[in-house]
Design a protein around this motif. Sequence first.
Motif, PDB file in Angstrom:
ATOM      1  N   PRO C 132      56.485 -21.978 -24.849  1.00 31.23           N
ATOM      2  CA  PRO C 132      55.260 -21.364 -25.385  1.00 31.23           C
ATOM      3  C   PRO C 132      55.581 -20.721 -26.729  1.00 31.23           C
ATOM      4  O   PRO C 132      56.363 -19.783 -26.791  1.00 31.23           O
ATOM      5  CB  PRO C 132      54.927 -20.292 -24.338  1.00 31.23           C
ATOM      6  CG  PRO C 132      56.226 -19.957 -23.687  1.00 31.23           C
ATOM      7  CD  PRO C 132      57.143 -21.125 -23.866  1.00 31.23           C
ATOM      8  N   MET C 166      54.348 -24.424 -17.814  1.00 36.01           N
ATOM      9  CA  MET C 166      53.241 -23.884 -18.605  1.00 36.01           C
ATOM     10  C   MET C 166      51.882 -24.459 -18.225  1.00 36.01           C
ATOM     11  O   MET C 166      50.851 -23.930 -18.608  1.00 36.01           O
ATOM     12  CB  MET C 166      53.476 -24.181 -20.090  1.00 36.01           C
ATOM     13  CG  MET C 166      54.561 -23.350 -20.701  1.00 36.01           C
ATOM     14  SD  MET C 166      54.884 -23.917 -22.390  1.00 36.01           S
ATOM     15  CE  MET C 166      53.317 -23.584 -23.206  1.00 36.01           C
ATOM     16  N   ASP C 167      51.888 -25.572 -17.503  1.00 37.38           N
ATOM     17  CA  ASP C 167      50.628 -26.264 -17.244  1.00 37.38           C
ATOM     18  C   ASP C 167      50.724 -26.966 -15.899  1.00 37.38           C
ATOM     19  O   ASP C 167      51.750 -27.586 -15.583  1.00 37.38           O
ATOM     20  CB  ASP C 167      50.392 -27.287 -18.370  1.00 37.38           C
ATOM     21  CG  ASP C 167      49.002 -27.877 -18.332  1.00 37.38           C
ATOM     22  OD1 ASP C 167      48.193 -27.547 -19.209  1.00 37.38           O
ATOM     23  OD2 ASP C 167      48.738 -28.686 -17.415  1.00 37.38           O
ATOM     24  N   ALA C 168      49.657 -26.850 -15.128  1.00 43.76           N
ATOM     25  CA  ALA C 168      49.658 -27.424 -13.784  1.00 43.76           C
ATOM     26  C   ALA C 168      49.965 -28.923 -13.804  1.00 43.76           C
ATOM     27  O   ALA C 168      50.568 -29.456 -12.874  1.00 43.76           O
ATOM     28  CB  ALA C 168      48.319 -27.174 -13.111  1.00 43.76           C
ATOM     29  N   ARG C 187      52.595 -15.088 -20.676  1.00 42.72           N
ATOM     30  CA  ARG C 187      51.248 -15.443 -21.120  1.00 42.72           C
ATOM     31  C   ARG C 187      50.435 -16.119 -20.023  1.00 42.72           C
ATOM     32  O   ARG C 187      49.230 -16.273 -20.146  1.00 42.72           O
ATOM     33  CB  ARG C 187      51.334 -16.381 -22.328  1.00 42.72           C
ATOM     34  CG  ARG C 187      51.907 -15.715 -23.561  1.00 42.72           C
ATOM     35  CD  ARG C 187      52.200 -16.733 -24.633  1.00 42.72           C
ATOM     36  NE  ARG C 187      52.865 -16.120 -25.766  1.00 42.72           N
ATOM     37  CZ  ARG C 187      54.164 -15.825 -25.798  1.00 42.72           C
ATOM     38  NH1 ARG C 187      54.931 -16.102 -24.748  1.00 42.72           N
ATOM     39  NH2 ARG C 187      54.698 -15.258 -26.860  1.00 42.72           N
ATOM     40  N   ASN C 188      51.094 -16.549 -18.964  1.00 36.76           N
ATOM     41  CA  ASN C 188      50.399 -17.235 -17.884  1.00 36.76           C
ATOM     42  C   ASN C 188      50.314 -16.409 -16.602  1.00 36.76           C
ATOM     43  O   ASN C 188      49.925 -16.926 -15.566  1.00 36.76           O
ATOM     44  CB  ASN C 188      51.088 -18.573 -17.593  1.00 36.76           C
ATOM     45  CG  ASN C 188      50.706 -19.637 -18.606  1.00 36.76           C
ATOM     46  OD1 ASN C 188      49.539 -19.776 -18.964  1.00 36.76           O
ATOM     47  ND2 ASN C 188      51.680 -20.374 -19.104  1.00 36.76           N
ATOM     48  N   GLN C 190      48.227 -14.444 -15.589  1.00 43.88           N
ATOM     49  CA  GLN C 190      46.893 -14.501 -14.990  1.00 43.88           C
ATOM     50  C   GLN C 190      46.213 -15.837 -15.262  1.00 43.88           C
ATOM     51  O   GLN C 190      44.994 -15.908 -15.388  1.00 43.88           O
ATOM     52  CB  GLN C 190      46.042 -13.319 -15.459  1.00 43.88           C
ATOM     53  CG  GLN C 190      46.522 -11.997 -14.857  1.00 43.88           C
ATOM     54  CD  GLN C 190      45.528 -10.871 -15.071  1.00 43.88           C
ATOM     55  OE1 GLN C 190      44.930 -10.748 -16.131  1.00 43.88           O
ATOM     56  NE2 GLN C 190      45.340 -10.039 -14.069  1.00 43.88           N
ATOM     57  N   ASN C 191      47.026 -16.897 -15.352  1.00 38.75           N
ATOM     58  CA  ASN C 191      46.494 -18.255 -15.414  1.00 38.75           C
ATOM     59  C   ASN C 191      46.310 -18.643 -13.945  1.00 38.75           C
ATOM     60  O   ASN C 191      47.194 -19.230 -13.318  1.00 38.75           O
ATOM     61  CB  ASN C 191      47.499 -19.157 -16.128  1.00 38.75           C
ATOM     62  CG  ASN C 191      47.009 -20.578 -16.262  1.00 38.75           C
ATOM     63  OD1 ASN C 191      46.136 -21.019 -15.512  1.00 38.75           O
ATOM     64  ND2 ASN C 191      47.583 -21.318 -17.196  1.00 38.75           N
ATOM     65  N   PHE C 192      45.152 -18.282 -13.402  1.00 38.64           N
ATOM     66  CA  PHE C 192      44.985 -18.332 -11.958  1.00 38.64           C
ATOM     67  C   PHE C 192      45.090 -19.732 -11.380  1.00 38.64           C
ATOM     68  O   PHE C 192      45.585 -19.921 -10.276  1.00 38.64           O
ATOM     69  CB  PHE C 192      43.677 -17.650 -11.559  1.00 38.64           C
ATOM     70  CG  PHE C 192      43.631 -16.196 -11.938  1.00 38.64           C
ATOM     71  CD1 PHE C 192      44.603 -15.311 -11.476  1.00 38.64           C
ATOM     72  CD2 PHE C 192      42.630 -15.696 -12.766  1.00 38.64           C
ATOM     73  CE1 PHE C 192      44.572 -13.964 -11.833  1.00 38.64           C
ATOM     74  CE2 PHE C 192      42.590 -14.346 -13.117  1.00 38.64           C
ATOM     75  CZ  PHE C 192      43.569 -13.478 -12.653  1.00 38.64           C
ATOM     76  N   ASP C 193      44.639 -20.740 -12.130  1.00 40.97           N
ATOM     77  CA  ASP C 193      44.749 -22.107 -11.613  1.00 40.97           C
ATOM     78  C   ASP C 193      46.207 -22.549 -11.496  1.00 40.97           C
ATOM     79  O   ASP C 193      46.579 -23.251 -10.565  1.00 40.97           O
ATOM     80  CB  ASP C 193      43.952 -23.066 -12.510  1.00 40.97           C
ATOM     81  CG  ASP C 193      42.462 -22.886 -12.316  1.00 40.97           C
ATOM     82  OD1 ASP C 193      41.977 -23.250 -11.229  1.00 40.97           O
ATOM     83  OD2 ASP C 193      41.796 -22.343 -13.205  1.00 40.97           O
ATOM     84  N   LYS C 196      47.660 -20.795  -8.413  1.00 38.39           N
ATOM     85  CA  LYS C 196      47.252 -21.472  -7.178  1.00 38.39           C
ATOM     86  C   LYS C 196      48.086 -22.729  -6.951  1.00 38.39           C
ATOM     87  O   LYS C 196      48.480 -23.043  -5.835  1.00 38.39           O
ATOM     88  CB  LYS C 196      45.763 -21.861  -7.263  1.00 38.39           C
ATOM     89  CG  LYS C 196      44.811 -20.670  -7.112  1.00 38.39           C
ATOM     90  CD  LYS C 196      43.351 -21.126  -7.320  1.00 38.39           C
ATOM     91  CE  LYS C 196      42.399 -19.931  -7.284  1.00 38.39           C
ATOM     92  NZ  LYS C 196      41.012 -20.311  -7.652  1.00 38.39           N
ATOM     93  N   ARG C 209      56.005 -10.562 -15.830  1.00 35.82           N
ATOM     94  CA  ARG C 209      54.895  -9.638 -16.002  1.00 35.82           C
ATOM     95  C   ARG C 209      54.161  -9.962 -17.293  1.00 35.82           C
ATOM     96  O   ARG C 209      54.785 -10.228 -18.325  1.00 35.82           O
ATOM     97  CB  ARG C 209      55.463  -8.230 -16.095  1.00 35.82           C
ATOM     98  CG  ARG C 209      54.405  -7.145 -16.196  1.00 35.82           C
ATOM     99  CD  ARG C 209      55.085  -5.806 -16.319  1.00 35.82           C
ATOM    100  NE  ARG C 209      54.159  -4.698 -16.263  1.00 35.82           N
ATOM    101  CZ  ARG C 209      54.529  -3.421 -16.267  1.00 35.82           C
ATOM    102  NH1 ARG C 209      55.814  -3.107 -16.303  1.00 35.82           N
ATOM    103  NH2 ARG C 209      53.636  -2.456 -16.226  1.00 35.82           N
ATOM    104  N   MET C 211      52.252  -9.319 -20.722  1.00 33.13           N
ATOM    105  CA  MET C 211      52.618  -8.395 -21.789  1.00 33.13           C
ATOM    106  C   MET C 211      52.016  -6.997 -21.641  1.00 33.13           C
ATOM    107  O   MET C 211      52.598  -6.010 -22.032  1.00 33.13           O
ATOM    108  CB  MET C 211      52.076  -8.955 -23.096  1.00 33.13           C
ATOM    109  CG  MET C 211      53.135  -9.389 -24.028  1.00 33.13           C
ATOM    110  SD  MET C 211      52.355 -10.310 -25.370  1.00 33.13           S
ATOM    111  CE  MET C 211      52.971 -11.944 -24.979  1.00 33.13           C
ATOM    112  N   ALA C 213      50.230  -6.200 -18.568  1.00 31.88           N
ATOM    113  CA  ALA C 213      49.709  -6.196 -17.198  1.00 31.88           C
ATOM    114  C   ALA C 213      50.123  -4.916 -16.494  1.00 31.88           C
ATOM    115  O   ALA C 213      51.269  -4.484 -16.602  1.00 31.88           O
ATOM    116  CB  ALA C 213      50.242  -7.402 -16.432  1.00 31.88           C
TER     117      ALA C 213
END
Lengths: 338, 338, 338, 338
Positions: C132, C166-168, C187-188, C190-193, C196, C209, C211, C213
């Motif tokens: 990232p 970084m990506d599902a 940065r992810n 709270q990238n909720f998808d 999950k 954590r 930055m 949060a």
Amino acid sequence: MIIIMGSEVTDAEIGTVVKKLENAGLQANISRGIERTVIGAIGDERKLTPEMFTPLPGVESAMHVTKQYKIVSRESHKQDTIIDIGGIPLGGNQIQIIAGPCSVETQEQMDLSAQFVHEAGCRLMRGGAFKPRTSPYAFQGHGAEGLDMFRKAAEKYKLPIVTELMDARQLDTFLEYDVDVIQIGTRNMQNFDLLKEVGRCNKPVILKRGMSATISEWLMAAEYIAAGGNHNIIFCERGIRTFETYYRNVLDVTAIPVLKKETHLPVIVDPSHAGGKAWMVAALSQAAVAAGADGLLVEMHPSPCDAWCDADQALTPQELKKLMGTLSAIAGAVGRTI
Amino acid sequence: MIIIMGSEVTDAEIGTVVKKLENAGLQANISRGIERTVIGAIGDERKLTPEMFTPLPGVESAMHVTKQYKIVSRESHKQDTIIDIGGIPLGGNQIQIIAGPCSVETQEQMDLSAQFVHEAGCRLMRGGAFKPRTSPYAFQGHGAEGLDMFRKAAEKYKLPIVTELMDARQLDTFLEYDVDVIQIGTRNMQNFDLLKEVGRCNKPVILKRGMSATISEWLMAAEYIAAGGNHNIIFCERGIRTFETYYRNVLDVTAIPVLKKETHLPVIVDPSHAGGKAWMVAALSQAAVAAGADGLLVEMHPSPCDAWCDADQALTPQELKKLMGTLSAIAGAVGRTI
Amino acid sequence: MIIIMGSEVTDAEIGTVVKKLENAGLQANISRGIERTVIGAIGDERKLTPEMFTPLPGVESAMHVTKQYKIVSRESHKQDTIIDIGGIPLGGNQIQIIAGPCSVETQEQMDLSAQFVHEAGCRLMRGGAFKPRTSPYAFQGHGAEGLDMFRKAAEKYKLPIVTELMDARQLDTFLEYDVDVIQIGTRNMQNFDLLKEVGRCNKPVILKRGMSATISEWLMAAEYIAAGGNHNIIFCERGIRTFETYYRNVLDVTAIPVLKKETHLPVIVDPSHAGGKAWMVAALSQAAVAAGADGLLVEMHPSPCDAWCDADQALTPQELKKLMGTLSAIAGAVGRTI
Amino acid sequence: MIIIMGSEVTDAEIGTVVKKLENAGLQANISRGIERTVIGAIGDERKLTPEMFTPLPGVESAMHVTKQYKIVSRESHKQDTIIDIGGIPLGGNQIQIIAGPCSVETQEQMDLSAQFVHEAGCRLMRGGAFKPRTSPYAFQGHGAEGLDMFRKAAEKYKLPIVTELMDARQLDTFLEYDVDVIQIGTRNMQNFDLLKEVGRCNKPVILKRGMSATISEWLMAAEYIAAGGNHNIIFCERGIRTFETYYRNVLDVTAIPVLKKETHLPVIVDPSHAGGKAWMVAALSQAAVAAGADGLLVEMHPSPCDAWCDADQALTPQELKKLMGTLSAIAGAVGRTI
């Protein structure tokens, strides 16, 4: 006061809390939930602090439910307070723009400044004689001599003067020069001995928000002044410290409606120290008035590039005049005048 | 000083900057890049401020390249300074743990505290007689009477005493009771008149970091004291204000190695005010010593639940004793003693 | 849930709140104080949110009294969880130092890195294949090819590998290369998808954590993973964003004891991204271990000056080796091993 | 790039820096001051990073002098960009108020919302079908079904629709339902893979500022989208995270004039998420328009108390209508229309 007990609390632990409440003259309401037991204190909780309970076994947290400020609170005084500054009302329908240079430099600079402030249509003047500077090697202000220059310059246009008090030992000098409004700077918002001292005189006080003070701490700082007998307090939002480095501070406009809800006292804004750059001042001033501010504290210098301090944040006389026009239209849009 | 000119700068604009530099007795080095022109000032840049240049046309930004602090800087004094506090060295290989209650309450409480501080193996004692409190209605400390109790209690174990000075007018009282170390609290880090005053005496001063003070502002505040002639300055990190609400402040351990690099003066840590809860104190104390702190300022109360203020952050005497053991082992791991 | 009613609340307003609680299947406990009335909800408050009550007339505020996280909470699981990473335990008495370069550059660089990681005595290796970067024009990582180089290099020393997802859509590739520990970057958080998605696999996950949060948001982010069935979660503190500009982030050591209290899951620290400079890493690493961290994520590069990214924060192999010695002594001081 | 060398730099150390610059195809300008030597890079510095130099011996610091963003910068494109959203211009003289509920709940709620949005005089509608929620146990949105309800409701009044995209895998669904404006939420501002994905389509994108993103990081995030070919980017300030706990976020109005200076792209403001309370929305909306915002993103719900999420921040239809009147007058005061 609400005291939240942990999930495995015992009757003995609850009993200790209840006894401590009763010893302080309050009563307890116990609410046993499924995962937590909550104890509510009934009575005058201002005698209590959360720290009286949090170290007790079984206690998870404790918090006040009533506000800790009294005299300054809207709850204790519903109507807006209008402060009279030498005949100029602050806190009513008319918005006051207080303008002038960062620091008092020379008699000529102050004379010119007073003239421009007056010509722009402002009714109060600002200027610093005692200057809080980050570096001990920077210009520290002209002191009493500066107050003298300021008083002389403002006299001609009957402009009440606003200037910063940094130390309780200077208060007599301020009263001698009949300073109209005493400003407490951001670094002194929690200089409690200074607050107590201005609380004992009856001059209007502008209380600037500490760089990282919460709304609640700010209201409590005002309560220090009010508790001494001086209720002529004006809150001044001047930007808060955050992670952003592009500008000096972040102007917290949300503080305006919030203070108007929590206190009956006037709220003004300093857009110059907030942004730190002259080109940001117009937008921030407009935002402040649109959000409900009762006044502004704006830096203007007859010749910004030659200013002895904060040269990059002062407006020119022409810029101030133009800004007054826009602010007047915005004031009208929100049902007020300038 | 480096002055960065915007992308469409003209020769006239560059000329104005150069002239302003030359008027101040410096020379200019002009570096024309593809997108920006950079002007470097050659000479003593401490006379300059970025604000002298940023309002000029064509200037995009300006910044110092040298540090603004001098006396306190490591550059000016390579060796670690060891401060002598009544025979106890602070800043050398031996780490000093300064313990005691938040506030002076009674003679008995102070006598017991002194005994426990001594028994735990600490060589200095803390305690507050003048207390900065958020609320004007909270206990404000016993004042001079408190200094008297403190002095009597510490005498028995020959413990030098550390206590907070809040107002310049109290300094004589401090000297009268022969306070060994004057503490300047977080809210007064930029109370410049107070800094100047302690700069004129020769007592060691603990300068706590302002709640949201940058490292640079903190060093400049120390420079205020040093510029007055008093070089016996001890930095005290006590947690900074952030967005986190679980704990009172965030202990900034990074400040420890950074200060050790920037200054020759000792650096101590207050783990009690940082976390705000007694159960966090051990972990934070251990972290501070492991990161290179020269000492700690720890709250201990003979009976924390009965403390008149900050009851939830004081260690018990037993907890302090246990902590001293762990700290001793960690000190050993980093080549020091306690 | 506690609902605090304003000072002039009416019976009808209290009635509306009580009815809303009852409609949600809970009961109300009403505590009428002198200045405020407090309504406590009795029952499963996880169905409720404060926002269900705060817009109702007469309500001043509302707050949960129970924690919103369940599976990850210490309340639901008393013992420390030890996560097995290819035979290496994380979260037990032995502290794990995960070392390696910021990014995978070449096979040779990875081979050398693996050798140095092993020689320093570390048992796990880190390295980034998907990077990232703040700028779209900066090196974005070698992607799948990087995973291949990493896997080959680590194989020789049987080092389990840790790398960022970084990506599902990349998850299948991660499983294909049998990545041992999936890292979710700051940065992810709270990238909720994405949370999950990793919640559905059974690989250990390092959750950095965000930055800025809060502890509570971080625990809730972990709960997203846990709710999907994957309980192999490792918290990683990596510094938070504050006003300080001297260093990149402020390492929040207080988070260590706080997380150990709130959750049963392991807590590690990334001292490299926290400070952002190699010369700060030793002090921060020592502080983290002394404060109770279960492990560290440290950047090491065979030749830091030639690193393709974050060159100024990587340790040399020699520095890592030396640090391991000090950490071992500190671990001993707090009753653990490395 | 400017590289500042420490006070005791050697010629060899300067030589190494110069060589590294030359290897990258740039030239060096060396300015030897009294206390520091400054090396300026001449050439295209976008190839360089400060980290390439800071680990080298003798280097004290290094920094860019040119902006790292290109396509989105005002320097590269002087005129304001006006984005066409189904015939509605955003970024020109007319200010656009985008209103609607936080989340899509039912067809009836959306039909009513669309009607009220239209009746208040707004020309665009917002609503969330995919919801980022702090808790995995909270309502996560209706997903595709929600887009369908939204589309149907907005159709009747020809309102272009704005809705949040949380995961690249949902993009096809968004295109299928012909979403007019894709919103990237605060938690995804640096979800670089998602930014790249929306950069490849040609839909207008609202890029919300990350909770603690600097202006510079935000511009770089937009540059990610622009670099993919999609230049239809709208910045949305939605409040930043600070130490203040009275309100959810601090609306950063200073960001408005700053962005207008740095970029040619439109800037809108979300006053609802900033304050977090409906009673703050009017003041914040007024401030935003007065400060120069090109639009607002306002939450309105037919019946706020029954809203499924963020119930306490939605305006009623009547409040929205009244606000539109005041905003119209403020727009006029700053020479614009609504």
